[in-house]
Scaffold this motif. Structure first.
Motif, PDB file in Angstrom:
ATOM      1  N   GLN A  71     -12.605  48.836 -58.467  1.00 25.14           N
ATOM      2  CA  GLN A  71     -12.733  47.439 -58.843  1.00 25.14           C
ATOM      3  C   GLN A  71     -11.761  47.156 -59.971  1.00 25.14           C
ATOM      4  N   ARG A  73     -10.274  44.553 -62.834  1.00 25.67           N
ATOM      5  CA  ARG A  73     -10.584  43.357 -63.633  1.00 25.67           C
ATOM      6  C   ARG A  73      -9.398  43.117 -64.570  1.00 25.67           C
ATOM      7  N   ARG A  78      -9.128  36.926 -62.481  1.00 20.89           N
ATOM      8  CA  ARG A  78      -8.438  37.785 -61.523  1.00 20.89           C
ATOM      9  C   ARG A  78      -9.088  39.158 -61.509  1.00 20.89           C
ATOM     10  N   GLN A  79     -10.072  39.298 -60.635  1.00 26.10           N
ATOM     11  CA  GLN A  79     -10.754  40.570 -60.470  1.00 26.10           C
ATOM     12  C   GLN A  79     -11.205  40.708 -59.026  1.00 26.10           C
ATOM     13  N   GLY A  80     -11.181  41.926 -58.542  1.00 25.61           N
ATOM     14  CA  GLY A  80     -11.544  42.187 -57.155  1.00 25.61           C
ATOM     15  C   GLY A  80     -11.238  43.625 -56.788  1.00 25.61           C
ATOM     16  N   ALA A  81     -11.306  43.915 -55.511  1.00 21.99           N
ATOM     17  CA  ALA A  81     -11.105  45.284 -55.037  1.00 21.99           C
ATOM     18  C   ALA A  81      -9.633  45.676 -55.120  1.00 21.99           C
ATOM     19  N   TRP A  82      -9.399  46.940 -55.428  1.00 15.36           N
ATOM     20  CA  TRP A  82      -8.053  47.526 -55.470  1.00 15.36           C
ATOM     21  C   TRP A  82      -8.045  48.710 -54.509  1.00 15.36           C
ATOM     22  N   HIS A 109      -7.538  42.556 -53.634  1.00 13.03           N
ATOM     23  CA  HIS A 109      -8.327  41.484 -53.040  1.00 13.03           C
ATOM     24  C   HIS A 109      -8.863  40.591 -54.148  1.00 13.03           C
ATOM     25  N   ARG A 110      -8.479  39.317 -54.155  1.00 16.92           N
ATOM     26  CA  ARG A 110      -8.922  38.337 -55.150  1.00 16.92           C
ATOM     27  C   ARG A 110      -8.560  38.748 -56.570  1.00 16.92           C
ATOM     28  N   ALA A 111      -7.432  39.457 -56.727  1.00 21.52           N
ATOM     29  CA  ALA A 111      -7.031  39.887 -58.066  1.00 21.52           C
ATOM     30  C   ALA A 111      -5.605  39.464 -58.391  1.00 21.52           C
TER      31      ALA A 111
END
Length: 236
Positions: A71, A73, A78-82, A109-111
């Motif tokens: 995860q 952050r 801007r935080q999400g799966a890596w 994803h979403r970061a």
């Protein structure tokens, strides 16, 4: 959604071993918990605890590959799966000395638009390793990056070892953001500590991490410059 381009690249890197290499001979994984997840000195968990999962394959003739999931952050928004996918090959040069080449892809994803890939080469000794990485677009910054690292693991006693790392990152050719521009395109990171073997499959590490400013990063430069990191890794 994940970048389609980087996701395809990640899958390609992992699948290449099945095409160009022999059949897999070993499959395993790791579960890691850290008080502060760091990559090249920078915190990608906003200086908070984090958990990472890794799956790895070791094949015949030195081929290997795998994926790592965590995860990220970077900022509040801007935080999400890596997801990281990698593959490479190790070649024997001399007794106790090997060479290594490979590729590594990162997709988020979403970061933020941070997807990028790297190629690397290195030398591996019995207690040390040296690797050189290159990316044409580091973290989507438009900067070409070069990263060199030296890692050392030195036995001190039964199940106890000293660990050390020094890395130098340099980025050129892209935009310069206000919070890194005054510090230049180069960043240095250090890690010093100790490792304790717990049973047959777990490893506990305590390390002091220090990192300078500068370099080709595009998220807010909020990592603590110096901090202690405690981590536990279990293999399965």
């Amino acid at each position: 959604m994940f970048s389609a381009r980087l996701l395809r690249l990640t899958l390609l890197i992992v699948s290449l071993l099945g095409v160009t290499g022999p059949a897999w001979s070993d499959l395993g994984g790791t579960l890691s918990m850290q008080t502060d997840a760091r990559n090249r000195g920078m915190s990608y968990s906003s200086n908070r605890p984090s958990v990472q999962l890794g799956l790895a394959w070791d094949g015949d003739a030195g081929w290997y590959g795998g994926v790592q999931m965590a995860q990220a952050r970077f900022t509040a928004g801007r935080q999400g799966a890596w997801l990281q996918g990698y593959s490479g090959r190790v070649f024997a040069i001399l007794p106790g000395l090997d060479a290594e080449v490979g590729a590594l892809a990162h997709t988020f994803h979403r970061a933020g638009p941070y997807d990028f890939y790297e190629v690397y080469a290195g030398l591996l000794g019995e207690r040390w390793s040296v690797r050189f990485f290159h990316s044409p677009d580091y973290y989507g910054s438009g900067n070409r990056s070069a990263y060199a690292e030296f890692n050392l693991r030195w036995p001190l006693a039964n199940g106890v070892a000293a660990i050390g790392h020094v890395g130098v990152l340099d980025g050129r050719g892209g935009r310069i953001l206000s919070y890194v521009g005054s510090h230049g395109p180069t960043r240095v990171d250090l890690r010093l500590g100790a490792s304790w073997q717990l049973g047959a499959s777990s490893d506990l590490q305590l390390a002091w991490v220090s990192v300078s400013r500068g370099g080709p990063y595009i998220w807010t430069d909020s990592s603590r410059r110096q901090t202690a990191v405690l981590g536990l890794t279990t293999a399965f």
